[in-house]
Each structure stands twice: as C-alpha cells, then as structure tokens.
Design a protein around this motif. Structure first.
Motif, PDB file in Angstrom:
ATOM      1  N   GLN A   1       0.848  -1.191   0.000  1.00  0.00           N
ATOM      2  CA  GLN A   1       0.000   0.000   0.000  1.00  0.00           C
ATOM      3  C   GLN A   1       0.889   1.247   0.000  1.00  0.00           C
ATOM      4  O   GLN A   1       1.823   1.349   0.795  1.00  0.00           O
ATOM      5  CB  GLN A   1      -0.887  -0.013   1.240  1.00  0.00           C
ATOM      6  CG  GLN A   1      -1.950   1.055   1.223  1.00  0.00           C
ATOM      7  CD  GLN A   1      -2.711   1.109   2.542  1.00  0.00           C
ATOM      8  OE1 GLN A   1      -2.149   0.896   3.602  1.00  0.00           O
ATOM      9  NE2 GLN A   1      -3.998   1.409   2.458  1.00  0.00           N
TER      10      GLN A   1
ATOM     11  N   LEU B   1      -1.617   0.494   6.310  1.00  0.00           N
ATOM     12  CA  LEU B   1      -0.727  -0.664   6.253  1.00  0.00           C
ATOM     13  C   LEU B   1       0.685  -0.333   5.804  1.00  0.00           C
ATOM     14  O   LEU B   1       1.590  -1.157   5.941  1.00  0.00           O
ATOM     15  CB  LEU B   1      -1.285  -1.714   5.276  1.00  0.00           C
ATOM     16  CG  LEU B   1      -2.664  -2.271   5.569  1.00  0.00           C
ATOM     17  CD1 LEU B   1      -2.979  -3.384   4.579  1.00  0.00           C
ATOM     18  CD2 LEU B   1      -2.743  -2.797   6.991  1.00  0.00           C
TER      19      LEU B   1
ATOM     20  N   SER C   1       3.971  -2.545   6.765  1.00  0.00           N
ATOM     21  CA  SER C   1       4.380  -3.475   5.706  1.00  0.00           C
ATOM     22  C   SER C   1       5.876  -3.355   5.442  1.00  0.00           C
ATOM     23  O   SER C   1       6.588  -4.347   5.317  1.00  0.00           O
ATOM     24  CB  SER C   1       3.629  -3.184   4.409  1.00  0.00           C
ATOM     25  OG  SER C   1       2.244  -3.265   4.613  1.00  0.00           O
TER      26      SER C   1
ATOM     27  N   ASP D   1      -4.140   0.397  -2.486  1.00  0.00           N
ATOM     28  CA  ASP D   1      -4.465  -0.909  -1.898  1.00  0.00           C
ATOM     29  C   ASP D   1      -5.468  -1.697  -2.738  1.00  0.00           C
ATOM     30  O   ASP D   1      -5.345  -2.909  -2.889  1.00  0.00           O
ATOM     31  CB  ASP D   1      -4.912  -0.778  -0.434  1.00  0.00           C
ATOM     32  CG  ASP D   1      -6.137   0.097  -0.259  1.00  0.00           C
ATOM     33  OD1 ASP D   1      -6.580   0.733  -1.234  1.00  0.00           O
ATOM     34  OD2 ASP D   1      -6.660   0.140   0.865  1.00  0.00           O
TER      35      ASP D   1
ATOM     36  N   ILE E   1       0.967  -7.303   0.093  1.00  0.00           N
ATOM     37  CA  ILE E   1       0.468  -7.181   1.468  1.00  0.00           C
ATOM     38  C   ILE E   1      -0.748  -6.281   1.403  1.00  0.00           C
ATOM     39  O   ILE E   1      -0.666  -5.144   0.921  1.00  0.00           O
ATOM     40  CB  ILE E   1       1.542  -6.587   2.399  1.00  0.00           C
ATOM     41  CG1 ILE E   1       2.719  -7.560   2.516  1.00  0.00           C
ATOM     42  CG2 ILE E   1       0.939  -6.293   3.776  1.00  0.00           C
ATOM     43  CD1 ILE E   1       3.871  -7.043   3.363  1.00  0.00           C
TER      44      ILE E   1
ATOM     45  N   GLY F   1      -5.059  -5.530   3.031  1.00  0.00           N
ATOM     46  CA  GLY F   1      -6.074  -5.790   4.054  1.00  0.00           C
ATOM     47  C   GLY F   1      -7.050  -6.857   3.585  1.00  0.00           C
ATOM     48  O   GLY F   1      -7.399  -6.917   2.406  1.00  0.00           O
TER      49      GLY F   1
ATOM     50  N   GLY G   1      -2.656  -3.735  11.146  1.00  0.00           N
ATOM     51  CA  GLY G   1      -3.719  -3.162  10.326  1.00  0.00           C
ATOM     52  C   GLY G   1      -5.086  -3.708  10.691  1.00  0.00           C
ATOM     53  O   GLY G   1      -5.954  -3.854   9.835  1.00  0.00           O
TER      54      GLY G   1
ATOM     55  N   SER H   1      -4.112  -7.252   8.071  1.00  0.00           N
ATOM     56  CA  SER H   1      -3.309  -7.392   6.863  1.00  0.00           C
ATOM     57  C   SER H   1      -2.976  -8.863   6.607  1.00  0.00           C
ATOM     58  O   SER H   1      -2.830  -9.648   7.541  1.00  0.00           O
ATOM     59  CB  SER H   1      -2.014  -6.623   7.033  1.00  0.00           C
ATOM     60  OG  SER H   1      -1.372  -7.092   8.200  1.00  0.00           O
TER      61      SER H   1
END
Ligand code: PRP
Ligand code: ZN
Length: 296
Positions: free
Chosen positions: A13, A18, A22, A56, A72, A74, A99, A190
């Motif tokens: 993202q 996140l 991440s 995302d 990565i 959500g 997240g 996440s």
C-alpha cells in the motif's frame, strides 16, 4: 522502465494504515529498502526484490495477474476483490497481525438501529458493495447499496444514503461525522498473498527464501524462550503447562541432584498467569526472553 524478471515484485500500500507496518515487516526480514528514483518503487539493496507502492485496491489485481509475485493487503480489500472473481488468482500465505480494523455498518446519531432488519428498504453507501451485499443477503434483508469510491462518511449528510458501511479503525472518522458503529460486517487485518501464476525456477527459489524469512519473523513475534529450574517430580506437570512448546530441553543442574533446568521455545504468548501456574507446579528461577531471529 521495463520489469526485471530476475527479481521478485512485492506490492504494498502506497500510503495508509498498512504502509509503514508493511515496510517494517520486510525490514525485519532483512531487506534493506533503498528509495527508488520515484516514490512508486523501491529496491531491496541486499535481496533480489523490488517494492511497488500502489493503491491498496489494486494489490489483489496485480498479484492475481502475476505483475507482482507477492502483496500485502487488508483482508477487507482482498475479500471484496475475491467476491468478484470466478477463480482466485492469488493464495493467502499468512495473516500478519497488523492493520486490524473492521468493516462496520454505521448510522447517524438520530437514526435507530435494531439489527439488520432496520436496514430493510434503506439506502446504504459503501466502497465495499460485494461484502455489504453478502451481509445483507446473509441477514435476509433487501436494501439499496449505493457505491462510492471514498468519503463514504459524508453520504448521510449529503442525503445520498441513510446508513453507511465503511472501515473503522480508531472510530475517529465516524465520530467526526456524527456517526456511530451499529453492526459488524467483517473483521480485518493485513495478509500476505502470493500469485498462483507459476514462477520460473530462479524466482521460485527467491520466493521460498523470502517466505521462510517472513515466516521466521512472524513466528518470533509470538515466540519466547523460557528457562526454569524444577525438581524431577515436577517435570511432567511443568512441561504440560508450557504453551506451544514441543520437545523442551531438560538438563541436570550441577550440584543439585534431582533438580533440572528446562529450556523451551514457546510458540504462543507467555502470560503472567502461565508463570504463576509454573511456579505453583514447582518451577523456580523462571526466565522468559525474547527471540530475535528464528528459521523453522
Ligand atoms: C478508512 C475509512 C475511514 C477511515 C476510518 O479509509 O474509509 O475514512 O479509514 O479510520 P478511523 O476509524 O481510524 O478514523 P482508509 O484509510 O482505509 O482509506 P481508503 O479506503 O481510501 O483506502
Ligand atoms: Zn483503499
């Protein structure tokens, strides 16, 4: 810029809840992230992987298409995408534990809510139309879903919809807009995903290295190394109490016949309650230490 196929591509993202966590996770896995020529990509200086910073909502698509081997994202974004696909093009590798947020139904303070039936015949604004429709269907409710790509919290004030269905983390956005959460559509956190497209041998090997490091990082977050002393008659009771530890090491204590040291990696959180139980079972000199690195 052409895409280098000898390196892995990880979609992250670009900005939002996140993105920092991440990057931190990849750093903990030993990747030295070097800023790229622009803010949309970065290289790992010491590992054959490039990071792609994207919206995302685009991450599931990029990974499914094989443009990025890993992502990565959500669970909320992932499930919304997956509900629109006949065949999933990605595989969930691991939940990452950060997240955390939930997709909630929210109502203006002045409107009542007495369960999903309150929503019958109402207009509900959301950026998650598939998840919302599934929730309504599971509740046997017929309502009108109004799709918005952002600023969903404004819908009641603009009289576009009476209720909304949106992501809630701290709750600050709802509060600032005079809304309250009244129901939960899904809990989210996440996840790491990988493409189902086959990789050539070179990148398959890099992918396995990355996964083994990430799994090590995730395992150490929960794991603790525990050391204690105990008389032989207490050993059975004590080893049964150790959370998530198989095959503890048991060593005789020098100069104390009948007494042993027990060392174990506990793969679950070790709480004060557990320490008290161990003590009650006859353990003494109990030490719990963090584990820095682990390769399983
Ligand atoms: C979500 C949601 C709210 C905010 C809620 O947006 O749409 O605006 O987060 O967070 P809070 O409860 O902590 O106030 P998100 O950051 O996921 O952005 P996006 O949906 O545009 O990707
Ligand atoms: Zn988004």
């Amino acid at each position: 810029m052409s895409v280098d196929r000898s390196r892995l591509h990880i979609a992250l993202q670009r900005s939002g809840r996140l993105s920092d966590a991440s990057k931190d996770l990849l750093r903990e896995a030993g990747l030295r992230i070097e800023a790229g020529k622009n803010s949309l990509t970065a290289r790992a200086g010491n590992f054959p992987a490039d990071l792609m910073f994207v919206r995302d909502d685009d991450i599931p698509t990029f990974v499914s298409d094989g443009a990025c081997e890993f992502g990565i994202v959500g669970q909320n974004v992932l499930e919304e995408f997956a509900l629109g696909q006949a065949e999933p093009g990605f595989e969930r590798v691991a939940e990452l534990g950060f997240g955390r947020c939930s997709l909630k139904i929210a109502a203006p303070e002045r409107l009542p809510y007495e369960g999903p039936r309150t929503l019958a015949g109402q207009r509900i604004a959301t950026s998650y139309p598939r998840l919302l429709r599934r929730f309504l269907q599971d509740s046997g409710i017929d309502a009108e879903v109004v799709e918005m790509s952002g600023a969903v919290e404004l819908a009641p004030r603009l009289e576009i919809a009476s209720y909304i269905c949106d992501l809630v983390s701290t709750g600050a956005t709802l509060e600032a807009n005079g809304l309250r959460a009244v129901d939960t559509v899904m809990e989210s956190q996440s996840v790491l995903i990988r493409t189902l497209r086959p990789l050539d041998a070179g990148r398959a090997a890099i992918a396995e290295q990355l996964l083994s490091r990430l799994q090590g990082v995730l395992a150490t977050k929960e794991s603790k190394y525990i050391m204690l002393n105990a008389p032989s008659e207490a050993l059975k009771g004590i080893t049964d109490l150790l959370p998530g530890a198989d095959a503890p090491t048991i060593l005789p204590l020098h100069g104390r016949p009948g007494h042993f040291a027990v060392h174990a990696v506990c793969q679950e959180s070790v709480f004060w309650e557990t320490l008290q139980k161990l003590k009650d079972a006859g353990a003494s000199a109990i030490l719990v230490v963090p584990i820095e690195k682990m390769m399983l």
